[in-house]
Design a protein around this motif. Structure first.
Motif, mmCIF file in Angstrom:
data_model
loop_
_atom_site.group_PDB
_atom_site.id
_atom_site.type_symbol
_atom_site.label_atom_id
_atom_site.label_comp_id
_atom_site.label_asym_id
_atom_site.label_seq_id
_atom_site.Cartn_x
_atom_site.Cartn_y
_atom_site.Cartn_z
ATOM 1 N N ILE A 105 34.310 50.179 37.895
ATOM 2 C CA ILE A 105 34.239 48.186 37.574
ATOM 3 C C ILE A 105 35.632 48.427 38.676
ATOM 4 N N PHE A 106 36.381 48.865 38.990
ATOM 5 C CA PHE A 106 37.654 48.521 39.567
ATOM 6 C C PHE A 106 37.160 48.615 41.237
ATOM 7 N N LEU A 107 36.261 49.930 41.283
ATOM 8 C CA LEU A 107 36.293 50.074 42.546
ATOM 9 C C LEU A 107 35.002 49.214 43.538
ATOM 10 N N ALA A 108 34.056 48.916 42.108
ATOM 11 C CA ALA A 108 33.511 48.031 42.453
ATOM 12 C C ALA A 108 34.283 47.037 43.207
ATOM 13 N N TYR A 109 35.215 46.404 42.283
ATOM 14 C CA TYR A 109 35.962 45.050 42.728
ATOM 15 C C TYR A 109 36.737 44.985 43.984
ATOM 16 N N THR A 110 37.302 46.637 44.600
ATOM 17 C CA THR A 110 38.012 46.452 46.262
ATOM 18 C C THR A 110 37.302 46.962 46.204
ATOM 19 N N LEU A 111 35.781 47.567 46.889
ATOM 20 C CA LEU A 111 34.844 47.328 47.378
ATOM 21 C C LEU A 111 34.949 46.050 48.252
ATOM 22 N N ASP A 112 34.470 45.616 46.788
ATOM 23 C CA ASP A 112 33.816 43.738 47.304
ATOM 24 C C ASP A 112 35.203 43.006 47.408
ATOM 25 N N THR A 140 25.378 40.929 39.400
ATOM 26 C CA THR A 140 26.571 41.460 39.038
ATOM 27 C C THR A 140 27.262 40.138 37.548
ATOM 28 N N ALA A 141 27.003 39.343 38.114
ATOM 29 C CA ALA A 141 27.349 38.095 36.569
ATOM 30 C C ALA A 141 27.111 38.371 35.388
ATOM 31 N N MET A 142 25.493 39.447 35.115
ATOM 32 C CA MET A 142 24.470 39.923 34.026
ATOM 33 C C MET A 142 24.920 41.065 33.954
ATOM 34 N N ILE A 143 25.512 41.862 35.078
ATOM 35 C CA ILE A 143 25.957 43.261 34.545
ATOM 36 C C ILE A 143 27.345 42.786 33.340
ATOM 37 N N ILE A 144 28.376 42.424 33.584
ATOM 38 C CA ILE A 144 29.875 42.794 34.174
ATOM 39 C C ILE A 144 29.527 41.994 32.020
ATOM 40 N N PRO A 145 29.064 40.883 31.583
ATOM 41 C CA PRO A 145 29.753 40.846 29.934
ATOM 42 C C PRO A 145 28.545 41.795 29.458
ATOM 43 N N THR A 146 27.130 41.687 29.918
ATOM 44 C CA THR A 146 26.121 43.320 29.079
ATOM 45 C C THR A 146 26.891 44.038 28.839
ATOM 46 N N CYS A 147 27.817 44.841 29.989
ATOM 47 C CA CYS A 147 28.590 46.446 29.138
ATOM 48 C C CYS A 147 29.975 46.262 28.756
ATOM 49 N N LEU A 148 31.135 45.001 28.970
ATOM 50 C CA LEU A 148 31.674 44.424 28.135
ATOM 51 C C LEU A 148 31.038 44.205 26.489
ATOM 52 N N TYR A 149 30.208 44.107 26.583
ATOM 53 C CA TYR A 149 29.431 43.588 24.554
ATOM 54 C C TYR A 149 29.957 44.841 24.371
ATOM 55 N N SER A 150 29.560 46.594 24.898
ATOM 56 C CA SER A 150 29.704 47.393 23.760
ATOM 57 C C SER A 150 30.647 47.831 23.636
ATOM 58 N N VAL A 197 40.013 37.372 36.767
ATOM 59 C CA VAL A 197 40.428 37.842 35.900
ATOM 60 C C VAL A 197 39.311 38.737 35.185
ATOM 61 N N SER A 198 38.572 37.694 35.214
ATOM 62 C CA SER A 198 37.737 39.032 34.764
ATOM 63 C C SER A 198 36.974 40.666 35.110
ATOM 64 N N MET A 199 37.489 40.818 35.967
ATOM 65 C CA MET A 199 37.868 43.017 36.578
ATOM 66 C C MET A 199 38.378 42.765 36.667
ATOM 67 N N TRP A 200 40.027 42.936 36.345
ATOM 68 C CA TRP A 200 41.291 43.180 36.297
ATOM 69 C C TRP A 200 40.694 43.615 34.588
ATOM 70 N N GLY A 201 40.350 42.027 33.553
ATOM 71 C CA GLY A 201 40.236 42.131 31.731
ATOM 72 C C GLY A 201 38.927 43.756 31.918
ATOM 73 N N SER A 202 38.308 43.596 32.271
ATOM 74 C CA SER A 202 37.300 44.285 31.815
ATOM 75 C C SER A 202 37.971 46.437 32.656
ATOM 76 N N THR A 203 38.627 46.083 33.323
ATOM 77 C CA THR A 203 39.430 47.517 33.987
ATOM 78 C C THR A 203 39.866 48.082 32.765
ATOM 79 N N ALA A 204 40.828 46.614 32.717
ATOM 80 C CA ALA A 204 41.752 47.191 30.795
ATOM 81 C C ALA A 204 41.253 47.848 29.975
ATOM 82 N N MET A 205 40.310 46.325 29.465
ATOM 83 C CA MET A 205 39.679 46.674 28.418
ATOM 84 C C MET A 205 38.841 48.630 28.172
ATOM 85 N N TYR A 206 38.500 49.200 28.935
ATOM 86 C CA TYR A 206 37.852 49.921 29.242
ATOM 87 C C TYR A 206 38.891 51.020 29.418
ATOM 88 N N LEU A 207 39.591 50.671 29.780
ATOM 89 C CA LEU A 207 40.619 52.314 29.648
ATOM 90 C C LEU A 207 41.661 51.649 28.721
#
Length: 423
Positions: A105-112, A140-150, A197-207
């Motif tokens: 997710i961080f690489l995706a955010y950076t390349l974007d 990606t709007a679907m992918i981010i919340p769907t993955c976070l739910y796991s 915020v969502s990209m940083w938050g997702s990265t932190a939550m996965y870590l």
């Protein structure tokens, strides 16, 4: 066979739309402090390390694939969002998956973030890159919340049920769509703060999940006399707020564009015209789980998430095309009858509901991919570009000239003629 060939090579963009891209100029305003003072300086430094032959569209696509990798991994290990529920009979997601998700997710955010900077750096910025970028962002709007739910799963105590997470997904789709509807009317894309915020938050939550385990999310915040609030509900509220916080600004910006006469100055009907396909699918995809005879949202939430995200991505892409080409947006989406018939058939024959859901998901996905590939190909033809390289297309005239030159080089040199002396 000819009909199939024509169908596979269907051209979605009209001549008016293609010509409209010639006059397009990018206009966006990014006021996010995180983006301005942290990410943009970092991206400006990072992009210098990429070679100039590295195509911006390739960066965009690779970034999207990193997000897709998260969806694939978590779908494989947690299709029904039960792996992190903590209930008996469930197998937790391997810890390495969470670390991989954080990196992806961080690489995706950076390349974007650096694809546009690379395009301006090598002189390739234009409507093709922006359309390609925003089109993939809509998916990606679907992918981010769907993955976070796991991370939380469908725990009955510390998380939310699939239907409530479905509301979150719909809110995220609406936020993305309304941002581009705003540009359709104002001519300016006001980038929402919630994305960074969502990209940083997702990265932190996965870590954190990789380091501490999903069990560490299984507690509730004490609220004194009000009781307690599970962390899964906190995530739900944060996602809703970050997605909807942009809505008041959208209304204000559109209103000001009419007052100051800086926008397209469309009539009220034409201004809201792009909303009709979105509202139609919004209503249909809300009705389906409520009317479902098999409680489809509990039985197969991921399929519903992916179906809704795919069709809303397609609707958003069509809006982006109209917005960038300054043409009239469609008020009707051609797949609407398919969704209506699938819903009615599910109510009439409940045994067909799940097969129809998957059939609709497959058809919608394939047609969306076909639409995206065809539109990008038309754009590449029009601007004489190759999508994933920095080179221009070789035209038919160029090929003919090269063949003629090669033929001349291969021919033996003509010997000079000699004339015999006459006696």
């Amino acid at each position: 066979m000819q009909r199939l060939w024509r169908l596979l090579h269907w051209r979605y963009l009209t001549r008016e739309q293609i010509n409209g891209f010639d006059n397009y100029k990018y206009s966006a305003i990014d006021t996010s402090p995180l983006s301005q003072y942290v990410m943009h300086p970092f991206w400006n430094w990072l992009v210098k390390f990429f070679p100039r032959w590295f195509a911006p569209n390739l960066m965009t696509f690779l970034g999207f694939l990193f997000s897709v990798m998260n969806l694939v991994l978590l779908s494989y290990y947690d299709w029904n969002f039960e792996a992190s529920s903590g209930e008996e009979g469930t197998t937790p997601i391997p810890k390495w998956v969470w670390l991989s998700a954080a990196i992806n997710i961080f690489l995706a955010y950076t390349l974007d973030g650096i694809d546009g900077k690379q395009a301006r750096r090598i002189g390739l910025s234009g409507p093709l890159g922006e359309l390609f970028d925003h089109g993939l962002d809509s998916y990606t709007a679907m992918i981010i919340p769907t993955c976070l739910y796991s991370i939380f799963g469908r725990s009955r105590v510390y998380s939310v049920r699939p239907m409530r997470m479905y509301y979150v997904c719909l809110t995220v789709y609406f936020n993305f769509f309304v941002s581009h509807w705003e540009k359709y009317n104002t001519g300016v894309l006001y980038l929402p703060w919630g994305y960074d915020v969502s990209m940083w938050g997702s990265t932190a939550m996965y870590l954190f999940t990789w380091w501490a385990g999903f069990e560490r999310w299984k507690f509730a915040l004490p609220l004194g006399p009000l009781g307690s609030l599970p962390l899964g509900n906190v995530m739900e509220a944060v996602l809703h707020i970050s997605a909807m916080a942009n809505l008041p600004l959208v209304v204000i910006n559109v209103y000001n564009s009419y007052i100051k006469r800086t926008g397209r100055m469309l009539s009220a009907w034409e201004a809201v015209r792009p909303m009709w396909p979105f509202v139609t699918y919004f209503v249909l995809l809300l009705l389906w789980p409520f009317l479902s005879p098999n409680d489809i949202m509990e039985r197969d939430p991921r399929a519903m998430f992916m179906l809704s995200g795919t069709i809303f991505s397609n609707v958003s892409c069509r809006l982006i095309v109209s917005q960038m080409s300054q043409t009239r947006c469609e008020a009707w989406h051609w797949q609407t009858p398919m969704f209506v018939m699938s819903l009615l058939m599910s109510l009439w024959l409940p045994v067909l509901e799940r097969p129809l859901l998957y059939l609709l998901l497959i058809v919608t996905t394939l047609t969306h991919w076909h639409y995206g590939a065809s539109v990008v190909n038309q754009m590449c033809e029009h601007f004489n570009r190759v999508c994933f390289t920095v080179h221009k297309r070789v035209t038919h005239l160029d090929v003919t000239q090269q063949q003629q030159q090669k033929t001349l080089q291969e021919q033996p040199e003509e010997q000079p003629r000699t004339t015999a002396k006459q006696d």
